[in-house]
Design an enzyme around this catalytic site. Structure first.
Site, PDB file in Angstrom:
ATOM      1  N   LYS A  64       1.873   2.109  -5.128  1.00 14.54           N
ATOM      2  CA  LYS A  64       2.549   1.536  -6.184  1.00 14.54           C
ATOM      3  C   LYS A  64       1.560   1.935  -7.436  1.00 14.54           C
ATOM      4  CE  LYS A  64       2.355  -2.745  -4.341  1.00 14.54           C
ATOM      5  NZ  LYS A  64       2.070  -2.146  -2.895  1.00 14.54           N
ATOM      6  N   ASN A  83      -5.436 -10.228  -3.608  1.00 17.43           N
ATOM      7  CA  ASN A  83      -5.155  -9.566  -2.292  1.00 17.43           C
ATOM      8  C   ASN A  83      -4.700  -8.082  -2.399  1.00 17.43           C
ATOM      9  OD1 ASN A  83      -2.888 -10.428  -3.472  1.00 17.43           O
ATOM     10  ND2 ASN A  83      -1.996 -11.172  -1.832  1.00 17.43           N
ATOM     11  N   ALA A  84      -4.037  -7.863  -3.551  1.00 13.02           N
ATOM     12  CA  ALA A  84      -3.433  -6.392  -4.042  1.00 13.02           C
ATOM     13  C   ALA A  84      -4.947  -5.509  -4.184  1.00 13.02           C
ATOM     14  CB  ALA A  84      -2.863  -6.488  -5.161  1.00 13.02           C
ATOM     15  N   GLY A  85      -4.729  -4.357  -3.558  1.00 12.62           N
ATOM     16  CA  GLY A  85      -5.573  -3.040  -3.917  1.00 12.62           C
ATOM     17  C   GLY A  85      -4.966  -2.100  -4.304  1.00 12.62           C
ATOM     18  N   HIS A  86      -5.030  -1.738  -5.732  1.00 14.51           N
ATOM     19  CA  HIS A  86      -4.092  -0.784  -6.118  1.00 14.51           C
ATOM     20  C   HIS A  86      -4.791   0.367  -6.737  1.00 14.51           C
ATOM     21  CE1 HIS A  86      -0.424  -3.783  -7.272  1.00 14.51           C
ATOM     22  NE2 HIS A  86      -0.809  -3.656  -5.739  1.00 14.51           N
ATOM     23  N   THR A 125       2.551 -12.609   3.050  1.00 14.71           N
ATOM     24  CA  THR A 125       1.963 -13.082   1.976  1.00 14.71           C
ATOM     25  C   THR A 125       2.691 -14.517   1.391  1.00 14.71           C
ATOM     26  OG1 THR A 125       0.568 -12.725  -0.053  1.00 14.71           O
ATOM     27  CG2 THR A 125       2.877 -12.059  -0.066  1.00 14.71           C
ATOM     28  N   LYS A 132       2.976  10.164  -0.455  1.00 15.09           N
ATOM     29  CA  LYS A 132       2.313  10.565   0.904  1.00 15.09           C
ATOM     30  C   LYS A 132       2.914  11.516   1.597  1.00 15.09           C
ATOM     31  CE  LYS A 132      -1.454   8.001   1.279  1.00 15.09           C
ATOM     32  NZ  LYS A 132      -2.344   6.960   1.960  1.00 15.09           N
ATOM     33  N   GLN A 182       1.910  -6.263  -2.960  1.00 11.82           N
ATOM     34  CA  GLN A 182       2.491  -6.227  -1.789  1.00 11.82           C
ATOM     35  C   GLN A 182       3.617  -5.464  -1.517  1.00 11.82           C
ATOM     36  OE1 GLN A 182       1.189  -9.555  -3.168  1.00 11.82           O
ATOM     37  NE2 GLN A 182      -0.755  -8.567  -2.679  1.00 11.82           N
ATOM     38  N   ASP A 234       0.937  -1.300   0.254  1.00  7.59           N
ATOM     39  CA  ASP A 234       0.187  -0.006   0.117  1.00  7.59           C
ATOM     40  C   ASP A 234       0.815   1.228   0.014  1.00  7.59           C
ATOM     41  OD1 ASP A 234      -2.213  -1.632   0.025  1.00  7.59           O
ATOM     42  OD2 ASP A 234      -2.179  -1.685   2.300  1.00  7.59           O
ATOM     43  N   ARG A 252       2.004 -29.130  -6.842  1.00  6.59           N
ATOM     44  CA  ARG A 252       1.812 -29.572  -8.253  1.00  6.59           C
ATOM     45  C   ARG A 252       0.494 -30.158  -8.443  1.00  6.59           C
ATOM     46  NH1 ARG A 252       7.239 -32.661  -7.457  1.00  6.59           N
ATOM     47  NH2 ARG A 252       6.132 -32.499  -5.333  1.00  6.59           N
TER      48      ARG A 252
HETATM   49  P1  GDP Z   1      -1.022   0.169  -3.629  1.00  9.46           P
HETATM   50  O1  GDP Z   1      -1.533  -0.796  -2.949  1.00  9.46           O
HETATM   51  O2  GDP Z   1       0.729   0.507  -3.519  1.00  9.46           O
HETATM   52  O3  GDP Z   1      -1.167   0.656  -5.055  1.00  9.46           O
HETATM   53  O4  GDP Z   1      -1.398   1.336  -2.860  1.00  9.46           O
HETATM   54  P2  GDP Z   1      -2.966   1.792  -2.282  1.00  9.46           P
HETATM   55  O5  GDP Z   1      -3.661   2.049  -3.637  1.00  9.46           O
HETATM   56  O6  GDP Z   1      -3.548   0.308  -1.486  1.00  9.46           O
HETATM   57  O7  GDP Z   1      -2.880   2.721  -1.218  1.00  9.46           O
HETATM   58  C1  GDP Z   1      -2.153   3.925  -1.491  1.00  9.46           C
HETATM   59  C2  GDP Z   1      -3.431   5.076  -1.378  1.00  9.46           C
HETATM   60  O8  GDP Z   1      -2.824   6.424  -1.015  1.00  9.46           O
HETATM   61  C3  GDP Z   1      -4.424   5.259  -2.335  1.00  9.46           C
HETATM   62  O9  GDP Z   1      -5.760   5.620  -1.810  1.00  9.46           O
HETATM   63  C4  GDP Z   1      -3.870   6.273  -3.197  1.00  9.46           C
HETATM   64  O10 GDP Z   1      -4.977   7.017  -3.995  1.00  9.46           O
HETATM   65  C5  GDP Z   1      -3.155   7.381  -1.987  1.00  9.46           C
HETATM   66  N1  GDP Z   1      -2.272   7.825  -2.531  1.00  9.46           N
HETATM   67  C6  GDP Z   1      -0.926   7.648  -3.334  1.00  9.46           C
HETATM   68  N2  GDP Z   1      -0.071   8.343  -3.364  1.00  9.46           N
HETATM   69  C7  GDP Z   1      -0.616   9.563  -2.531  1.00  9.46           C
HETATM   70  C8  GDP Z   1      -0.141  10.862  -2.166  1.00  9.46           C
HETATM   71  O11 GDP Z   1       1.107  11.127  -2.316  1.00  9.46           O
HETATM   72  N3  GDP Z   1      -0.761  11.510  -1.507  1.00  9.46           N
HETATM   73  C9  GDP Z   1      -2.165  11.120  -0.964  1.00  9.46           C
HETATM   74  N4  GDP Z   1      -2.613  12.020  -0.081  1.00  9.46           N
HETATM   75  N5  GDP Z   1      -2.541   9.900  -1.356  1.00  9.46           N
HETATM   76  C10 GDP Z   1      -1.902   9.103  -1.945  1.00  9.46           C
HETATM   77  P1  IMO Z   2      -1.044  -4.190  -2.173  1.00  5.28           P
HETATM   78  O1  IMO Z   2      -0.330  -4.911  -3.490  1.00  5.28           O
HETATM   79  C1  IMO Z   2      -0.996  -4.579   2.174  1.00  5.28           C
HETATM   80  C2  IMO Z   2      -1.199  -8.676   3.783  1.00  5.28           C
HETATM   81  C3  IMO Z   2      -2.447  -9.209   4.506  1.00  5.28           C
HETATM   82  C4  IMO Z   2      -2.054  -9.963   5.535  1.00  5.28           C
HETATM   83  C5  IMO Z   2      -0.734 -10.836   4.573  1.00  5.28           C
HETATM   84  C6  IMO Z   2      -1.015 -12.025   4.108  1.00  5.28           C
HETATM   85  O2  IMO Z   2      -2.292  -3.428  -2.316  1.00  5.28           O
HETATM   86  O3  IMO Z   2       0.030  -3.411  -1.703  1.00  5.28           O
HETATM   87  P2  IMO Z   2      -2.859 -12.932   2.009  1.00  5.28           P
HETATM   88  O4  IMO Z   2      -4.010 -12.640   1.700  1.00  5.28           O
HETATM   89  O5  IMO Z   2      -1.838 -12.035   0.861  1.00  5.28           O
HETATM   90  O6  IMO Z   2      -2.496 -14.243   2.228  1.00  5.28           O
HETATM   91  O7  IMO Z   2      -2.643 -11.958   3.454  1.00  5.28           O
HETATM   92  O8  IMO Z   2      -0.388  -9.856   3.709  1.00  5.28           O
HETATM   93  N1  IMO Z   2      -1.550  -8.205   2.424  1.00  5.28           N
HETATM   94  C7  IMO Z   2      -1.344  -6.829   2.081  1.00  5.28           C
HETATM   95  N2  IMO Z   2      -0.985  -5.779   2.777  1.00  5.28           N
HETATM   96  N3  IMO Z   2      -0.915  -4.567   0.784  1.00  5.28           N
HETATM   97  C8  IMO Z   2      -1.476  -5.661   0.118  1.00  5.28           C
HETATM   98  O9  IMO Z   2      -1.371  -5.527  -1.173  1.00  5.28           O
HETATM   99  C9  IMO Z   2      -1.502  -6.691   1.041  1.00  5.28           C
HETATM  100  N4  IMO Z   2      -1.850  -8.204   0.212  1.00  5.28           N
HETATM  101  C10 IMO Z   2      -1.758  -8.875   1.394  1.00  5.28           C
HETATM  102  O10 IMO Z   2      -3.195  -7.996   5.216  1.00  5.28           O
HETATM  103  O11 IMO Z   2      -1.483  -9.229   6.239  1.00  5.28           O
HETATM  104 MG    MG Z   3      -2.749  -1.450  -1.767  1.00  7.28          MG
END
Ligand code: GDP
Ligand code: IMO
Ligand code: MG
Length: 423
Positions: A16, A38-41, A238, A330, A223, A13, A142
Site C-alpha cells: 500500500k 500495527n501498520a508497517g508501511h 484487527t 510484487k 491492514q 502488506d 466510551r
Molecule cells: P504495506 O503494509 O501494504 O504498505 O506493505 P509493506 O510495506 O508491509 O510490505 C510490502 C513490501 O514489499 C515492502 O518491503 C515494499 O518495499 C515491497 N514492495 C512493494 N511493491 C513491491 C514490488 O512490486 N516488488 C518488490 N520486489 N517489492 C515490493
Molecule cells: P499493514 O498496514 C499485516 C495482523 C496481525 C494479527 C492481526 C491483529 O502493514 O498492512 P492487531 O495488532 O491489529 O490487533 O493484530 O492483524 N495485522 C497485520 N497484518 N499487515 C498489517 O498492517 C497488520 N496489522 C495487523 O498480525 O494477525
Molecule cells: Mg505492512
C-alpha cells in the site's frame, strides 16, 4: 476535486505504502483513516527504505498535507519516534502534519493489556502487541482518551483517573500483571501536548473545506480487507475497518466524496499472525515466495505466511470495497517459478462454494489452476508489452477472473518500478 481511497485488498502488506507514494504527486492531502502502529508501511526511494507506522506515507513529498484521521488510534511515543526519524530529511514534517482531535490515544496500559490478553487466550490471534484492540475497545466503551482532550487538561485528568482505575483492576486482578501510575501516564500525555498540541485540529471540517476548494484527497488504508473486524476472518482480524466504510468513518468524508477506490493486491498472497489461510503453501514453494519477496513483517519482523493468489477472496474484497481498479504489486517475485498456482474457487465437503465464507474459511479447499511461469527479470519493464508473454498471460488471467481492471503494475520496490497497464 477527487478523493481516491487506496485499500489493502488481501490480508495486509500488499504494498500500500509504495502505491501511496506513487499516487502522492497527484494529490494535495493524504489521510490515514484507521489502525495505528500495527501498520508497517514501506517506501523505498533510491536505496533508502522508510517504514511508517502512523505518519501517512505521502510525507516524503514536500508540500503535501498529511493527516492522521479520527479513525486512527495514535501512540504518542511512536509518533515522536517517527517524527524524529525524519529529522535529517529536511521535510518540514511538523508544519504539514495534522492530527484529528477525535483520534484516540494508545497509552502504555493498552499495550500491556494487548499482551496480557494474548497470553490469556488459548486461541492466540498473534496481534502486533501495539495496543490496538484494547484502545478501540475503550473507544467503544466510551472510556478512551482522545487527542483533542489535551485542550482541557482538568477534564482529561478526570477521564484518565476513571479509565486507569478500570485498567489497573483488570491488569492486576485478572491477569496478575503490574499496574500503571497515573503520573507516569500524564507525563506521556503532557509530552504529546507539548510536541503535537498545535497540530490537533477538527480534521473532518478541514477535509470538507478541502473538498469545497477542489483539492485532491488520497486516503491511505492500513491492514486489509480480510483483516476487517466485520468482513474478515473473525476473530483473527484487527479491531478496525480497513474496508471502505472505515475510510468514510475514519475521516468524516461521505460516500459522495469518493471518486475512485484502488484495491492494492499482491500477485500472490501473504498473512501475518494466526487464522485460516486456504491458499497457504507450507512447503518449499511457500518458503521460496517468502525469501524472494522478503516476506518478513515491517512492524514485528515476523515471517509472513505465504501462498497463492486467491480469486474468491479478491472478488469479495472488490464487492465489499467497491474497488474500481486494482494495483497489482510484487509481480517480480514470481520470476523463476515453473508453474504458478491460482485458486479460482473453493470447495467445502466436495461441493463448490462461490463466495468467501469468512466464518468457516478453515473448512474450504481451494481449487487451483496452474499457469506457466517465466524466467526473465521483469524489474526493468516499464510498460505492459515489456513483460514476458507468460507474465502478461498471468496478469490478464487474474484480471478476467476477478472481473475488475488491473490498472497499475508494480515490478519492484522502488518508485520507478511502477507503470500503468493500459490495454
Ligand atoms: P504495506 O503494509 O501494504 O504498505 O506493505 P509493506 O510495506 O508491509 O510490505 C510490502 C513490501 O514489499 C515492502 O518491503 C515494499 O518495499 C515491497 N514492495 C512493494 N511493491 C513491491 C514490488 O512490486 N516488488 C518488490 N520486489 N517489492 C515490493
Ligand atoms: P499493514 O498496514 C499485516 C495482523 C496481525 C494479527 C492481526 C491483529 O502493514 O498492512 P492487531 O495488532 O491489529 O490487533 O493484530 O492483524 N495485522 C497485520 N497484518 N499487515 C498489517 O498492517 C497488520 N496489522 C495487523 O498480525 O494477525
Ligand atoms: Mg505492512
Amino acid at each position: 476535486m477527487s478523493c481516491v481511497v487506496a485499500i489493502g485488498a488481501q490480508w495486509g502488506d500488499e504494498g500500500k505504502a509504495k502505491m501511496i507514494d506513487y499516487f502522492t504527486p497527484g494529490s494535495d492531502i493524504i489521510v490515514r483513516y484507521q489502525g495505528g502502529a500495527n501498520a508497517g508501511h514501506t517506501v523505498v526511494v533510491k536505496d533508502k527504505k522508510y517504514v511508517f507506522h502512523l505518519i501517512p506515507s505521502g510525507i516524503l513529498h514536500k508540500g503535501k498535507i498529511c493527516i492522521i484521521g479520527n479513525g486512527v488510534v495514535l501512540d504518542p511515543d511512536q509518533l515522536s519516534k517517527e517524527v524524529d526519524s525524519l529529522k535529517d530529511e529536511r521535510l518540514d514534517v511538523k508544519s504539514r502534519l495534522l492530527i484529528s482531535d477525535s483520534a484516540h490515544l494508545i497509552l502504555p496500559y493498552h499495550k500491556a493489556m494487548d499482551e496480557a490478553l494474548e497470553e490469556f487466550r488459548s486461541n492466540k490471534i498473534g496481534t502486533t502487541n501495539r495496543g490496538i484492540g484494547p484502545c478501540y475497545s475503550d473507544k467503544c466503551m466510551r472510556i478512551g482518551i482522545r487527542a483533542g482532550d489535551v485542550m482541557n487538561m482538568d477534564l482529561l485528568r478526570e477521564k484518565l483517573d476513571f479509565s486507569l482505575k478500570i485498567k489497573n483492576l483488570q491488569l492486576e486482578k485478572i491477569h496478575g500483571k503490574p499496574t500503571f501510575k497515573f503520573d507516569d501516564i500524564m507525563d506521556i500525555i503532557e509530552r504529546f501536548k507539548d510536541n503535537f498540541g498545535d497540530m490537533i485540529k477538527n480534521t473532518q471540517g478541514y477535509l470538507h473545506n478541502a473538498v469545497r476548494d477542489g483539492k485532491k484527497i488520497l486516503l491511505e488504508g492500513a491492514q486489509g480487507y480480510a483483516l476487517d473486524i466485520d468482513h474478515g476472518t473473525y476473530p483473527y482480524v484487527t479491531s478496525s475497518n480497513p474496508t471502505i466504510g472505515g475510510a468514510l468513518l475514519g475521516t468524516g468524508l461521505n460516500s459522495f466524496n469518493v471518486t475512485e477506490v484502488v484495491g492494492i493486491t499482491k500477485a500472490y498472497i501473504t498473512r501475518v499472525g494466526e487464522g485460516p489461510f486456504p491458499t497457504e503453501d507450507k512447503g518449499e514453494e511457500g518458503e521460496r515466495l517468502r525469501l524472494n519477496g522478503r516476506e518478513f513483517g515491517a512492524t514485528t519482523g515476523r515471517p509472513r505466511r505465504c501462498g497463492w493468489f486467491d480469486v474468491e477472496l479478491l472478488k469479495q474484497s472488490c464487492s465489499i470495497n467497491g474497488i474500481t481498479s486494482i494495483a497489482l504489486t510484487k509481480l517480480d517475485i514470481l520470476q523463476g517459478f515453473e508453474k504458478i498456482k491460482v485458486s479460482t474457487g473453493y470447495k467445502i465437503d466436495g461441493k463448490k462454494v462461490a463466495y468467501f465464507p469468512s466464518s468457516i474459511l478453515n473448512r474450504v479447499e481451494p481449487v487451483y489452476e496452474e499457469l506457466e511461469g517465466w524466467d526473465e527479470d521483469v524489474t526493468k519493464c516499464r510498460k505492459f508489452s515489456d513483460l514476458p508473454k507468460n507474465a502478461r498471460k498471468y496478469v490478464n488471467f487474474l484480471e478476467k477472473s476477478i472481473g475488475v481492471k488491473i490498472k497499475i503494475l508494480s515490478v519492484g520496490p522502488s518508485r520507478e518500478n511502477t507503470f500503468e497497464k493500459k490495454g
